[in-house]
Design a protein around this motif. Sequence first.
Motif, PDB file in Angstrom:
ATOM      1  N   GLY A  33       0.749  -1.216  -0.022  1.00 20.14           N
ATOM      2  CA  GLY A  33      -0.145   0.044  -0.041  1.00 20.14           C
ATOM      3  C   GLY A  33       0.769   1.431   0.073  1.00 20.14           C
ATOM      4  O   GLY A  33       1.964   1.309   0.648  1.00 20.14           O
ATOM      5  N   ALA A  34       0.284   2.302  -0.506  1.00 17.23           N
ATOM      6  CA  ALA A  34       1.094   3.548  -0.656  1.00 17.23           C
ATOM      7  C   ALA A  34       1.272   4.115   0.552  1.00 17.23           C
ATOM      8  O   ALA A  34       2.181   4.740   0.924  1.00 17.23           O
ATOM      9  N   ASN A  35       0.546   3.770   1.600  1.00 19.82           N
ATOM     10  CA  ASN A  35       0.600   4.606   2.820  1.00 19.82           C
ATOM     11  C   ASN A  35       0.929   3.460   4.009  1.00 19.82           C
ATOM     12  O   ASN A  35       0.924   3.815   5.125  1.00 19.82           O
ATOM     13  N   GLY A  36       1.343   2.268   3.272  1.00 20.06           N
ATOM     14  CA  GLY A  36       2.015   1.056   4.283  1.00 20.06           C
ATOM     15  C   GLY A  36       0.840   0.456   4.965  1.00 20.06           C
ATOM     16  O   GLY A  36       0.952  -0.661   5.541  1.00 20.06           O
ATOM     17  N   ARG A  37      -0.677   0.657   4.585  1.00 17.29           N
ATOM     18  CA  ARG A  37      -1.495  -0.206   5.083  1.00 17.29           C
ATOM     19  C   ARG A  37      -2.479  -0.944   4.023  1.00 17.29           C
ATOM     20  O   ARG A  37      -3.103  -0.201   3.180  1.00 17.29           O
ATOM     21  N   SER A  38      -2.091  -2.180   3.587  1.00 18.92           N
ATOM     22  CA  SER A  38      -2.630  -2.962   2.691  1.00 18.92           C
ATOM     23  C   SER A  38      -3.599  -3.812   2.969  1.00 18.92           C
ATOM     24  O   SER A  38      -3.625  -4.197   4.468  1.00 18.92           O
ATOM     25  N   ASP A  39      -4.674  -4.122   2.278  1.00 21.36           N
ATOM     26  CA  ASP A  39      -5.587  -5.102   2.462  1.00 21.36           C
ATOM     27  C   ASP A  39      -5.300  -6.410   1.997  1.00 21.36           C
ATOM     28  O   ASP A  39      -6.390  -7.394   2.061  1.00 21.36           O
ATOM     29  N   MET A  40      -4.406  -6.643   1.200  1.00 21.20           N
ATOM     30  CA  MET A  40      -3.757  -8.031   0.580  1.00 21.20           C
ATOM     31  C   MET A  40      -3.510  -8.881   1.667  1.00 21.20           C
ATOM     32  O   MET A  40      -2.918  -8.640   2.824  1.00 21.20           O
TER      33      MET A  40
END
Length: 201
Positions: A33-40
């Motif tokens: 994620g661009a902000n360091g928080r991905s839902d992957m």
Amino acid sequence: MTVAAAASPAGAQGTKGSVYAQRYAELCASCHGANGRSDMAGTPVLAGQHSFYAITQLYLFREGRRDNPAMSAVAKTMKDEDLRGFSDFIATLPAVPAPPPATPPDAARMARGQALAQENRCLLCHGADLAGGQQVPRIAQQHEDYLQLTLQGFRTGKRPGYTQAMSEAVGRMSPEDLDTLAYYVARFPGATAKPTSSPTR
């Protein structure tokens, strides 16, 4: 570990930071994620993580001491300077709270998870706010599936640690209790939206 930061003029730090911000966007953001928080699924939250912890994990991936083919392939291309540059950039990503859950957390399970965190000294190392520090990771509102895998990895010895502290802490816990602990930490109510401190050099 030979990843000590090389001395550089103060004016060069901003330029270096922008270079690794761009490299992060190109190499890491698609998963993390661009902000360091991905839902992957299975992908950890990097937002709010500490530079020393990040550089150590990148080093372990590069040296093949952590088992993740995708991360190892990326880290093997990195020089020591890259490990420092990426970890310093990661440390600038603000810790942001997780999106509100679709359903309220189960109160009984949260209470049990809190008790487990206290009984097994999680707060002693990770802090009362579970924000960690230095080589201790921020775990507050980390993804539940990642927490489950990590705790099970420490329990079985598959996941390496700096010391035996994590293995000793979780080794005596049942798989059910580990899942409850992961449930609680992922929904930790004390996490707040505040930026991390600047990386220590």
